[in-house]
Design a protein around this motif. Structure first.
Motif, mmCIF file in Angstrom:
data_model
loop_
_atom_site.group_PDB
_atom_site.id
_atom_site.type_symbol
_atom_site.label_atom_id
_atom_site.label_comp_id
_atom_site.label_asym_id
_atom_site.label_seq_id
_atom_site.Cartn_x
_atom_site.Cartn_y
_atom_site.Cartn_z
ATOM 1 N N ALA A 19 -16.962 0.108 3.306
ATOM 2 C CA ALA A 19 -15.890 0.934 3.237
ATOM 3 C C ALA A 19 -16.204 2.174 3.751
ATOM 4 O O ALA A 19 -15.230 2.857 3.906
ATOM 5 N N ASN A 45 -12.640 -3.484 4.208
ATOM 6 C CA ASN A 45 -11.681 -3.491 3.061
ATOM 7 C C ASN A 45 -12.136 -3.427 1.698
ATOM 8 O O ASN A 45 -12.597 -4.023 1.071
ATOM 9 N N ALA A 46 -12.357 -1.897 1.486
ATOM 10 C CA ALA A 46 -12.846 -1.371 0.373
ATOM 11 C C ALA A 46 -14.078 -2.121 -0.261
ATOM 12 O O ALA A 46 -15.139 -2.439 0.780
ATOM 13 N N SER A 49 -15.670 -5.362 1.730
ATOM 14 C CA SER A 49 -15.853 -5.227 3.277
ATOM 15 C C SER A 49 -16.905 -5.939 3.662
ATOM 16 O O SER A 49 -16.791 -6.820 4.693
ATOM 17 N N ALA A 76 -5.180 -11.665 -2.005
ATOM 18 C CA ALA A 76 -4.786 -10.107 -2.340
ATOM 19 C C ALA A 76 -3.547 -10.151 -3.106
ATOM 20 O O ALA A 76 -2.660 -10.922 -3.091
ATOM 21 N N SER A 98 -1.444 -7.342 -2.841
ATOM 22 C CA SER A 98 -1.362 -5.824 -2.156
ATOM 23 C C SER A 98 -0.319 -4.838 -2.719
ATOM 24 O O SER A 98 -0.437 -3.628 -2.377
ATOM 25 N N TRP A 152 -1.853 -1.584 -3.933
ATOM 26 C CA TRP A 152 -2.706 -0.753 -3.394
ATOM 27 C C TRP A 152 -3.045 0.696 -3.610
ATOM 28 O O TRP A 152 -4.314 1.494 -3.118
ATOM 29 N N ASP A 153 -2.087 1.415 -4.195
ATOM 30 C CA ASP A 153 -2.259 2.875 -4.517
ATOM 31 C C ASP A 153 -3.104 3.151 -5.807
ATOM 32 O O ASP A 153 -3.143 4.194 -6.158
ATOM 33 N N THR A 205 -7.723 5.014 -4.389
ATOM 34 C CA THR A 205 -7.772 5.626 -2.697
ATOM 35 C C THR A 205 -8.686 6.653 -2.482
ATOM 36 O O THR A 205 -9.210 7.251 -3.368
ATOM 37 N N GLY A 259 -10.296 -2.808 -4.240
ATOM 38 C CA GLY A 259 -9.097 -1.900 -4.294
ATOM 39 C C GLY A 259 -8.337 -2.385 -3.173
ATOM 40 O O GLY A 259 -8.990 -3.138 -2.288
ATOM 41 N N GLY A 260 -7.269 -2.533 -3.789
ATOM 42 C CA GLY A 260 -6.135 -2.962 -2.426
ATOM 43 C C GLY A 260 -5.025 -3.520 -3.061
ATOM 44 O O GLY A 260 -3.778 -3.429 -2.798
ATOM 45 N N SER A 269 -8.166 -6.911 -3.485
ATOM 46 C CA SER A 269 -8.516 -7.933 -3.088
ATOM 47 C C SER A 269 -9.528 -8.639 -3.884
ATOM 48 O O SER A 269 -10.317 -8.039 -4.434
#
Length: 347
Positions: free
Chosen positions: A88, A116-117, A120, A209, A211, A214-215, A218, A336-337, A339
């Protein structure tokens, strides 16, 4: 072909920061706001985390882990077919941090980053596995360096901002590396629906995922939304919403993995699970039915090392003699995401 895990290593910076020191620094830099004493450890179960030196970068932590791994495996950097930096964190926006790692290691193979956060590293393993099974590469180094200590908000206005920044107070710096090699395989191991057939290597993988969430958590700065605003260079998130998103969407992929392979958690010597806080780890363990003795609990003394969490747990388990050749291990990823990911392998 099948992908064998030929070795795994982790690097933890020597300098540590206790939860009490975290609270003291927030109080010292916040101009009046003081966190409730012991709140960080009580809420997270984390006593200490690791902090890299001021002169180090994400690539340096990856290199430290990679050098140890390659030395233990008797593999030279020039013997690598591919290097993937799965983290990340990163040294720069451009070029890929994998180039910097390769230059420091003395490797001359192709390289790229996977980001990918907190999944990854696991997604980098997924990618390496696919490239090995399709014959494009035979020996791949997956490595990462996590440096979240440089994105922690120490000066907060009030309790609301402290809560928003709280995820950052769990995070820890670390490096990790895994060597993956091609070996002949006698049976299918293509993903959902496959099971173990007695061959060593990765025999199951599945990813998902959600998605739309996602928020929830962050680190906004550095991208096109907030390219130069220092105010967006700190972790921001809602831990409760993130936990709820995982619990609402996560169990299915992991339960399906057991159903598709005909295995139970007791069939694994070690189940490595991404660790954010001790209370959430216990909730996830209970929901999935993972026996407590299959976990490798690194969180209290090492903090949340982001995507380095799973390789750190495997390296720790191997060093402690909890798993070795012929044993099955599971890697359960959450990020996070949102995922999710699961990988089963026989060492």
């Amino acid at each position: 072909m099948r992908t064998r895990i030929a070795g795994v290593a982790a690097h933890l910076p020597e300098r540590t920061r206790t939860s009490a020191e975290v609270e003291a620094r927030v109080a010292a830099e916040s101009g009046g706001y003081r966190p409730h004493p012991t709140i960080v450890e009580r809420m997270t179960g984390i006593r200490a985390r690791h902090v890299m030196r001021d002169d180090q970068q994400a690539s340096d932590l990856a290199v430290e882990a990679a050098r140890k791994l390659l030395a233990d495996a008797g593999t030279a950097p020039e013997d690598l077919d591919l290097l993937i930096f799965g983290s990340a964190s990163q040294d720069l926006i451009e070029p890929a941090t994998a180039h910097i790692v390769a230059a420091k290691l003395g490797a001359a193979c192709p390289v790229f980053d996977v980001k990918n956060a907190c999944n990854s590293f696991l997604n980098a393993v997924q990618t390496a596995d696919a490239l090995i099974r399709t014959g494009q590469h035979r020996r791949v180094l997956v490595c990462g360096g996590e440096t979240p200590s440089r994105a922690i908000r120490w000066s907060v206005r009030d309790r609301a901002q402290f809560v928003d920044a709280f995820a950052g107070y769990t995070l820890s710096d670390a490096g990790a590396a895994m060597l993956l090699e091609a070996v002949p395989g006698s049976g299918p191991c293509l993903g959902p629906g496959s099971g173990p057939d007695g061959d060593s290597g990765i025999f199951y993988r599945d990813f998902a995922a959600v998605s739309t969430a996602w928020d929830i958590g962050t680190l906004p700065g550095g991208g096109s939304m907030h390219p130069r605003d220092p105010e967006h260079s700190y972790f921001s998130g809602d831990g409760r919403r993130l936990k709820d998103a995982f619990l609402a969407n996560g169990p299915e992929i992991f339960v399906r993995a057991l159903e598709n392979t005909g295995l139970g958690w007791d069939d694994f010597a070690v189940v490595a699970v991404h660790q954010v806080t001790m209370p959430y780890l216990e909730v996830l363990r209970s929901v999935l039915g993972i026996p407590a003795d299959r976990l490798v609990v690194t969180l209290p003394e090492h903090g949340n090392v982001a995507s380095a969490t799973l390789p750190l747990q495997l390296a720790t388990a191997i060093e402690e003699g909890r798993c070795g050749p012929g044993d099955r291990v599971a890697m359960v990823g959450l990020a996070g995401g949102v995922s999710l990911g699961v990988v089963f392998a026989e060492l």
